[in-house]
Scaffold this active site. Structure first.
Site, PDB file in Angstrom:
ATOM      1  N   CYS A 211      20.555  43.496   8.344  1.00  0.00           N
ATOM      2  CA  CYS A 211      21.981  43.479   8.673  1.00  0.00           C
ATOM      3  C   CYS A 211      22.268  42.570   9.866  1.00  0.00           C
ATOM      4  O   CYS A 211      21.421  42.401  10.756  1.00  0.00           O
ATOM      5  CB  CYS A 211      22.435  44.905   8.988  1.00  0.00           C
ATOM      6  SG  CYS A 211      24.168  45.081   9.454  1.00  0.00           S
TER       7      CYS A 211
ATOM      8  N   SER B 298      24.093  43.211  12.303  1.00  0.00           N
ATOM      9  CA  SER B 298      24.088  43.977  13.549  1.00  0.00           C
ATOM     10  C   SER B 298      22.725  43.903  14.226  1.00  0.00           C
ATOM     11  O   SER B 298      22.634  43.849  15.463  1.00  0.00           O
ATOM     12  CB  SER B 298      24.450  45.444  13.272  1.00  0.00           C
ATOM     13  OG  SER B 298      25.747  45.548  12.735  1.00  0.00           O
TER      14      SER B 298
ATOM     15  N   HIS C  55      22.583  40.624  15.984  1.00  0.00           N
ATOM     16  CA  HIS C  55      23.294  40.631  17.265  1.00  0.00           C
ATOM     17  C   HIS C  55      22.361  41.082  18.385  1.00  0.00           C
ATOM     18  O   HIS C  55      22.406  40.542  19.500  1.00  0.00           O
ATOM     19  CB  HIS C  55      24.503  41.564  17.202  1.00  0.00           C
ATOM     20  CG  HIS C  55      25.641  41.045  16.385  1.00  0.00           C
ATOM     21  ND1 HIS C  55      26.019  39.721  16.378  1.00  0.00           N
ATOM     22  CD2 HIS C  55      26.502  41.678  15.541  1.00  0.00           C
ATOM     23  CE1 HIS C  55      27.052  39.555  15.573  1.00  0.00           C
ATOM     24  NE2 HIS C  55      27.363  40.724  15.051  1.00  0.00           N
TER      25      HIS C  55
ATOM     26  N   HIS D  18      18.556  49.845  10.470  1.00  0.00           N
ATOM     27  CA  HIS D  18      19.392  51.047  10.392  1.00  0.00           C
ATOM     28  C   HIS D  18      19.937  51.293   8.987  1.00  0.00           C
ATOM     29  O   HIS D  18      20.746  52.202   8.797  1.00  0.00           O
ATOM     30  CB  HIS D  18      20.565  50.927  11.371  1.00  0.00           C
ATOM     31  CG  HIS D  18      21.450  49.744  11.110  1.00  0.00           C
ATOM     32  ND1 HIS D  18      21.112  48.464  11.499  1.00  0.00           N
ATOM     33  CD2 HIS D  18      22.635  49.637  10.462  1.00  0.00           C
ATOM     34  CE1 HIS D  18      22.058  47.631  11.125  1.00  0.00           C
ATOM     35  NE2 HIS D  18      22.995  48.309  10.481  1.00  0.00           N
TER      36      HIS D  18
ATOM     37  N   CYS E  44      24.478  51.413   5.310  1.00  0.00           N
ATOM     38  CA  CYS E  44      25.313  50.613   6.219  1.00  0.00           C
ATOM     39  C   CYS E  44      26.301  49.744   5.467  1.00  0.00           C
ATOM     40  O   CYS E  44      27.475  50.066   5.370  1.00  0.00           O
ATOM     41  CB  CYS E  44      24.462  49.759   7.153  1.00  0.00           C
ATOM     42  SG  CYS E  44      25.474  48.747   8.282  1.00  0.00           S
TER      43      CYS E  44
END
Length: 376
Positions: free
Chosen positions: A47, A49, A52, A69, A176
Site C-alpha cells: 500500500c 501508506s 509514505h 497492514h 485496507c
C-alpha cells in the site's frame, strides 16, 4: 499448536530507516500476552501508506519498524482471555481496531476506535512494549498490524475471523484498499443512483472507489490520473470517462465542470496531494457537491482553499477505512466477495513471493501495478 507459548524465529522485512530498502532479516516474535493473538501471515498487499513511511513523509514514525497492514493470516496461538478467535482460524488484521466499548465504537457515525494507532504511530502494544526483536534490538509495530513478517502479534481488537474458504491473496485487500475505497463511496459519500462521480488517482484505493460508485448506481464515473496506462483497468472496473490532466490546457476541475453541467455530485481524492484535494473539491457542483478526502498527505503539508468554495453548499468529508466498523463489516465484505457481489481480482496485478518486497514497491513507484500482493 506446538509453537504456542514459545518465541518464534521467522523472516520479516524491516525498515531500518527512512529512504532505505527493506531488509529481510531473521526476527524473534514473542508469544501473545493476555488479549493478544499471534498470526501466521499468508498474504499481504503493498500500500502507498507503507511507502509514505519509507519516504519519511509521516514525521511521527519510529524506526526500525515492520510495516504492512493489508493482509490475511491464520491464528497460530492466543493469549489469556481471547475469545473472538481460536488457533487455526483464518483472519484479517485490522489497522482500525474495534473495541466495541469506547465512545467512537458506540457512536453509529464513527469507526475510529480510540485504541487506534493511526494518528500517533506509537508502534507498541498496549503494555508499551514490542513483540518483535532483531539482533537484540526492539523493532516497532505499525498501526496495530505489521504484516510484512511471517508472524505478527495483534491485540484481539485488531483481528477478525473470516470464512476459511476465502482466497487469502484476494481478500487481503479488504484489510485496507478495498474497504477504504468502497466504503468511501457507499458509506461516507453515500453515492446515489444516477449520480456523477470523479475519482482522482486510479490505484488500488481509487479503483475500489470506482467499484463502490458503480455498485451504488452512479451513471457516470470519471477517472483522473496522469498515468494513462491505468485507463484500461479503470474502464474494466467501471470508469466511463478517463481524463489525463496533461492532455488539457486548463485545470482539470474546469474540464469536469464543463462535462457535467457545473460539477460532479461526488469527488474522491485518493492520492494524498493537498493541491489535488482542492481540485477535487472544486470539481464538485458548488451548490450540492460532496468531496471525500481519502489519500494521506505528508505531515508537513496543509490544506488551503477559499472558504467560499464551502459557503455555497459543498460538503467536504474525510474518513479512515471507509468509515466502516472493522470487526462488523470485514467478514460481511468477504462474504459479499465470495457471493460475486463485486470482483477484487482486477485489482491484483502482481503476485510476488515475500522476499521480492522491494520489487513490489518499485512496481508501485513506477506506476506499473494497481496492487501487488506478497505471498508467504
Amino acid at each position: 499448536m506446538e509453537t504456542a507459548g514459545k518465541v518464534i524465529k521467522c523472516k520479516a522485512a524491516i525498515a531500518w530507516g527512512p529512504n532505505m530498502p527493506f531488509a529481510i532479516e531473521e526476527i524473534e516474535v514473542a508469544p501473545p500476552k493476555a488479549h493478544e493473538v499471534r498470526v501466521k501471515i499468508l498474504a499481504s498487499g503493498v500500500c502507498h501508506s507503507d511507502e509514505h513511511i519509507l519516504k519519511g513523509s509521516l514525521a511521527s514514525t519510529t524506526f526500525p519498524v515492520i510495516l504492512g497492514h493489508e493482509a490475511t493470516g491464520v491464528v497460530e496461538s492466543i493469549g489469556e482471555g481471547v475469545t473472538c478467535v481460536k488457533p487455526g482460524d483464518k483472519v484479517i488484521p485490522l489497522f482500525v481496531p474495534q473495541c466495541g466499548k469506547c465512545v467512537s465504537c458506540q457512536n453509529p457515525n464513527s469507526n475510529l476506535c480510540l485504541l487506534n494507532d493511526v494518528g500517533t504511530l506509537n508502534g507498541l502494544m498496549a503494555d508499551g512494549t514490542s513483540r518483535f526483536t532483531c539482533k537484540g534490538e526492539q523493532i516497532y509495530h505499525f498501526v496495530s498490524t505489521s504484516t510484512f513478517t511471517e508472524y505478527t502479534v495483534l491485540n484481539e481488537t485488531s483481528v477478525v475471523k473470516i470464512d476459511d474458504n476465502a482466497p487469502a491473496d484476494k481478500v487481503c485487500l479488504i484489510g485496507c484498499a478495498f474497504s477504504t475505497g468502497y466504503g468511501s463511496a457507499v458509506n461516507v459519500a453515500k453515492v446515489h443512483p444516477g449520480s456523477t462521480c470523479v475519482v482522482f488517482g486510479l490505484g488500488g484505493v481509487g479503483l475500489s472507489v470506482v467499484i463502490g460508485c458503480k455498485v451504488a448506481g452512479a451513471s457516470r464515473i470519471f477517472g483522473v490520473d496522469v498515468n494513462s496506462d491505468k485507463f484500461t483497468k479503470a474502464k474494466e472496473v467501471g470508469v466511463t470517462d478517463c481524463i489525463n490532466p496533461r492532455d488539457y490546457d486548463k485545470p482539470v476541475h474546469e474540464v469536469l465542470a464543463g462535462m457535467t453541467n457545473g460539477g460532479v455530485d461526488y469527488s474522491f481524492e485518493c492520492i494524498g496531494n493537498v493541491d489535488i484535494m482542492v481540485s477535487a473539491l472544486k470539481a464538485t457542483n458548488p451548490a450540492f457537491g460532496t468531496c471525500v478526502i481519502i489519500g494521506i498527505a505528508p505531515s508537513n503539508t496543509n490544506l488551503v482553499f477559499d472558504p467560499m468554495l464551502m459557503l455555497t453548499g459543498r460538503t467536504l468529508k474525510g474518513a479512515l477505512f471507509g468509515n466502516l466498523k472493522s470487526k462488523d463489516c470485514v467478514p460481511i465484505l468477504v462474504s459479499d466477495y465470495q457471493a460475486n457481489k463485486f470482483n477484487l481480482d482486477p485489482l491484483v496485478t502482481h503476485s510476488l513471493p515475500f522476499d521480492k518486497i522491494n520489487e513490489a514497491f518499485e512496481l508501485m513507484r513506477c506506476g506499473k501495478s494497481i496492487r501487488s500482493v506478497l505471498n508467504f
